[in-house]
Write an enzyme that holds these catalytic residues in place. Structure first.
Site, mmCIF file in Angstrom:
data_model
loop_
_atom_site.group_PDB
_atom_site.id
_atom_site.type_symbol
_atom_site.label_atom_id
_atom_site.label_comp_id
_atom_site.label_asym_id
_atom_site.label_seq_id
_atom_site.Cartn_x
_atom_site.Cartn_y
_atom_site.Cartn_z
ATOM 1 N N CYS A 230 8.395 -31.662 -28.131
ATOM 2 C CA CYS A 230 7.787 -30.337 -28.270
ATOM 3 C C CYS A 230 7.447 -30.210 -29.747
ATOM 4 C CB CYS A 230 8.779 -29.259 -27.838
ATOM 5 S SG CYS A 230 8.214 -27.584 -28.203
ATOM 6 N N CYS B 296 20.704 -21.536 -43.708
ATOM 7 C CA CYS B 296 20.136 -22.894 -43.681
ATOM 8 C C CYS B 296 19.788 -23.360 -45.095
ATOM 9 C CB CYS B 296 18.886 -22.894 -42.798
ATOM 10 S SG CYS B 296 18.159 -24.540 -42.637
ATOM 11 N N CYS C 128 10.654 -18.787 -43.090
ATOM 12 C CA CYS C 128 11.820 -18.648 -42.207
ATOM 13 C C CYS C 128 12.876 -17.660 -42.706
ATOM 14 C CB CYS C 128 12.460 -20.012 -41.989
ATOM 15 S SG CYS C 128 13.805 -19.929 -40.772
ATOM 16 N N ARG D 162 1.849 -23.841 -25.853
ATOM 17 C CA ARG D 162 2.641 -22.604 -25.798
ATOM 18 C C ARG D 162 2.142 -21.563 -26.796
ATOM 19 N NH1 ARG D 162 7.671 -24.379 -26.481
ATOM 20 N NH2 ARG D 162 7.594 -24.960 -24.308
ATOM 21 N N CYS E 63 16.169 -27.611 -23.808
ATOM 22 C CA CYS E 63 15.424 -27.942 -25.026
ATOM 23 C C CYS E 63 16.328 -27.593 -26.208
ATOM 24 C CB CYS E 63 14.129 -27.126 -25.086
ATOM 25 S SG CYS E 63 13.189 -27.375 -26.604
ATOM 26 N N CYS F 104 12.060 -23.488 -46.039
ATOM 27 C CA CYS F 104 10.819 -23.188 -45.299
ATOM 28 C C CYS F 104 10.371 -21.750 -45.610
ATOM 29 C CB CYS F 104 11.039 -23.378 -43.807
ATOM 30 S SG CYS F 104 11.852 -24.954 -43.416
ATOM 31 N N CYS G 202 16.006 -22.957 -24.443
ATOM 32 C CA CYS G 202 15.808 -23.656 -25.724
ATOM 33 C C CYS G 202 16.824 -23.174 -26.749
ATOM 34 C CB CYS G 202 14.430 -23.369 -26.283
ATOM 35 S SG CYS G 202 13.104 -23.667 -25.140
#
Ligand code: SAM
Ligand code: DTB
Ligand code: SF4
Length: 334
Positions: free
Chosen positions: A207, A72, A79, A279, A147, A76, A116
């Site tokens: 979400c 990616c 991550c 969650r 999702c 972040c 998801c």
């Protein structure tokens, strides 16, 4: 003279807010006051609000699948999938639709009601979106909720996903606006709010939550929850993640958060967003069953189910079913 528990509690800790009211005007001071309540009072308020809207035995179970892993371009700091961090995670291409649907069938068979799909993208390319829409249609045809979390979306992309039948889109604020720049530099907080507005406008359920345990201050947790609870509409689903520290990511080695502060974050999310599903998300692998039970007491009513999150481990189905059994709790029916 006899006093009820409720009266005794409110006498000691006067409540400035009406428990259970859906409000969008929470102030930082009010949210901070909740975070700093004595733990028993905080849990009492959260459980009271929880019972106004939900069956306290029920936990919704969602299964995650990484449909496009690693490589990616975003940075972040938490991550493992960022190409900017040397985590040793191999990057792979977008999975084939049929392979994804085989995983969805398996998730359904093991008891998950929502599937998801996560992709390590900054934002999806239109060609990739064709495949994701086919995946969503296939998941819906199985009778599961769908999702996706694919990064930033334009207005038109959100509409396309809605047309394919997407029920929920996950896009987290991650932390407070003030702390955000310490964690991510390749897109802004405003970018995130924009995507959330596109998702909301397209009629897809939102979400949206964040991560704690990234070395933030208590005030950043206050800020994050205040922002979530003052969105024009509360996210239907609010994932609260405990940072999973991965070797090679900049946040590996961040000061560990007191787990009671994680439980507090769940409780304050429950009180300020009374009708949302809260969650208990990443980080359960490192939590005791007792802390997880406390999160349920604090109003968490959803988990990620299955032995893997996107790339990191999660408790297996057997462990979770045994925990539900020990607590007299049950998976929420579809
Ligand atoms: N690339 C998309 C995006 O960022 O919007 C979707 C996938 S991304 C992995 C989804 C969310 O997972 C992130 O926003 C973050 O909140 C959470 N996450 C990622 N790595 C994590 C970690 N190590 N610990 C806890 N949560 C994490
Ligand atoms: C969310 O808030 N947590 C999930 C989901 N949304 C996509 C992701 C957690 C990822 C944890 C790190 C990993 O497994 O790669
Ligand atoms: Fe990419 Fe999402 Fe990971 Fe950020 S959280 S690096 S956008 S996969």
């Amino acid at each position: 003279m006899s006093t009820t528990v409720e009266a005794r509690a409110s006498k000691t800790f006067p409540r400035v807010h009406e428990l259970g009211a859906v409000r969008h005007d929470w102030t930082r001071d009010e949210v901070r006051a909740l975070f700093t309540l004595p733990f028993p009072e905080l849990i009492f308020q959260a459980q009271t609000v929880h019972r106004m809207n939900f069956d306290p035995r029920e936990v919704q179970v969602s299964q995650l699948l990484s449909i496009k892993t690693g490589g990616c371009p975003e940075d972040c700091g938490y991550c493992p999938q960022s190409a900017k961090h040397a985590t040793g995670l191999p990057a792979s291409k977008l999975m084939e639709v049929e392979k994804v649907l085989a995983e969805a069938r398996a998730a359904k068979a093991s008891g998950a009601t929502r599937f998801c799909m996560g992709a390590a993208w900054r934002s999806p390319k239109d060609r990739d979106l064709d495949s994701v829409c086919a995946m969503v249609e296939g998941v819906k045809a199985l009778g599961m909720e769908s999702c996706a979390t694919l990064g930033m979306l334009t207005h038109d992309q959100a509409i396309r996903l809605k047309q394919s039948g997407l029920d929920y889109y996950n896009h987290n604020l991650d932390t407070s606006e003030e702390f955000y720049g310490n964690v991510i530099t390749t897109r802004t907080y405003a970018d995130r709010l924009n995507t959330l507005a596109h998702v909301r406008d397209a009629g897809i359920n939102v979400c949206c939550g964040g991560i704690v345990g990234m070395g933030e201050e208590a005030e950043d947790r206050v800020g994050m929850i205040t922002t979530l609870a003052t969105l024009p509409a509360h996210p239907e689903s609010v994932p609260i993640n405990m940072l999973v520290q991965v070797e090679g990511t900049p946040l590996k080695g961040a000061a560990k958060l007191d787990q009671f502060d994680f439980v507090r974050t769940i409780a304050v999310a429950r009180i300020t967003m009374p009708r949302s599903m809260v969650r208990l998300s990443a980080g359960r692998e490192e939590m005791s069953d007792e802390i997880q039970a406390m999160c349920f007491l604090a109003g968490a009513n959803s988990i990620f189910y299955g032995a893997k999150l996107l790339t990191t481990p999660n408790p297996g189905e057997d462990h979770d079913l045994a925990l539900f059994e020990r607590l007299g709790m049950v998976p929420m029916p579809a």
